[in-house]
Design an enzyme around this catalytic site. Structure first.
Site, short mmCIF file in Angstrom:
data_model
loop_
_atom_site.label_atom_id
_atom_site.label_comp_id
_atom_site.label_asym_id
_atom_site.label_seq_id
_atom_site.Cartn_x
_atom_site.Cartn_y
_atom_site.Cartn_z
N VAL A 1 16.08 78.56 21.04
CA VAL A 1 16.57 76.87 20.20
C VAL A 1 15.74 76.37 20.08
O VAL A 1 15.38 76.06 20.56
CB VAL A 1 17.38 77.29 21.76
CG1 VAL A 1 18.38 75.66 21.70
CG2 VAL A 1 18.57 78.01 22.56
N PRO A 2 16.05 76.34 18.61
CA PRO A 2 15.08 75.46 17.95
C PRO A 2 14.62 73.85 18.47
O PRO A 2 15.17 73.12 17.28
CB PRO A 2 14.61 76.11 16.71
CG PRO A 2 15.73 75.84 16.54
CD PRO A 2 16.42 76.41 17.44
N CYS A 3 15.07 73.65 19.82
CA CYS A 3 14.61 72.09 20.28
C CYS A 3 13.14 71.34 19.42
O CYS A 3 13.40 69.83 19.30
CB CYS A 3 15.01 72.21 21.87
SG CYS A 3 13.33 72.82 22.11
N HIS A 4 12.23 71.58 18.92
CA HIS A 4 11.50 71.38 18.17
C HIS A 4 11.43 70.39 16.59
O HIS A 4 11.20 69.87 16.54
CB HIS A 4 10.39 72.21 18.01
CG HIS A 4 10.63 73.44 17.03
ND1 HIS A 4 10.70 74.34 17.60
CD2 HIS A 4 10.17 73.89 15.77
CE1 HIS A 4 11.02 75.42 16.55
NE2 HIS A 4 10.62 74.68 15.88
N ARG A 5 12.67 71.23 16.80
CA ARG A 5 13.21 70.95 15.26
C ARG A 5 14.54 69.46 14.98
O ARG A 5 14.90 69.08 14.24
CB ARG A 5 14.23 72.19 14.18
CG ARG A 5 13.62 73.24 14.31
CD ARG A 5 14.46 74.34 14.02
NE ARG A 5 13.17 75.04 13.60
CZ ARG A 5 13.68 76.34 13.31
NH1 ARG A 5 15.03 76.48 13.34
NH2 ARG A 5 13.17 77.64 12.84
#
Length: 177
Positions: free
Chosen positions: A140-144
């Site tokens: 779940v790419p929260c860095h995006r």
């Protein structure tokens, strides 16, 4: 938020070019995937308490996931479609994580955009809290997720890691701060 959804949680780790990643799963899906850490002990220390060796749920190949994580952190394009443990988080958190997970590599969204897509306009801070509690970093790419003005903001792995991941994915230019 439940971090121990079943009595049995399997745990493993893998070394990537950016550090050690911890992985935990139940019979229903992934329980946690950590961001890279300097040591295996640090990565495993971020994983919920473990016991037993549950069967992998349908759609999850743990060894295949470790390979994907190694390839991802080496800069390759990979698709993370592994099932997530469905009992983790509130309804709002699960909506936010689903929206975040759909953010393609090389693209970003803002906290406000995700709040609107989750049906809660004005809940940008709540979205930020969901990102802070995201147990599946990278999957779940929260860095995006960026601030309203496109700035890099809060990230559990540190701003340097967030910037490095976004640069690797081509989501930001080298001069973006």
């Amino acid at each position: 938020m439940s971090q121990n959804p079943t009595s049995e949680i399997g745990v493993t780790s893998c070394q990537t070019s950016m550090g050690w990643v911890g992985i935990a799963w139940s019979t229903r899906g992934l329980v946690a995937v950590t961001l890279p850490q300097e040591t295996e002990a640090e990565a495993l220390g971020q994983i919920p308490a473990k016991s037993g060796s549950p069967a992998e749920p349908p759609g999850l190949d743990v060894m295949g996931l470790t390979d994907k994580l190694r390839r991802y952190f080496a800069g390759e394009v990979v698709t993370f479609d592994e099932p997530l443990e469905p009992t983790i988080g509130t309804d709002f958190q699960r909506r936010v994580w689903t929206i975040t997970r759909a953010t393609p590599r090389g693209q970003t969204r803002t906290y406000g955009t995700i709040a609107r897509e989750a049906g809660s306009p004005g809940a940008s801070r709540a979205v930020g809290q969901c990102m802070a509690r995201n147990p599946w970093s990278v999957i779940v790419p929260c860095h995006r997720v960026l601030g309203h003005d496109g700035r890099l903001t809060g990230f559990g792995g540190g701003m340097g890691m967030k910037r490095r991941m976004l640069l690797m994915e081509g989501a930001i230019d080298d001069d973006k701060t």
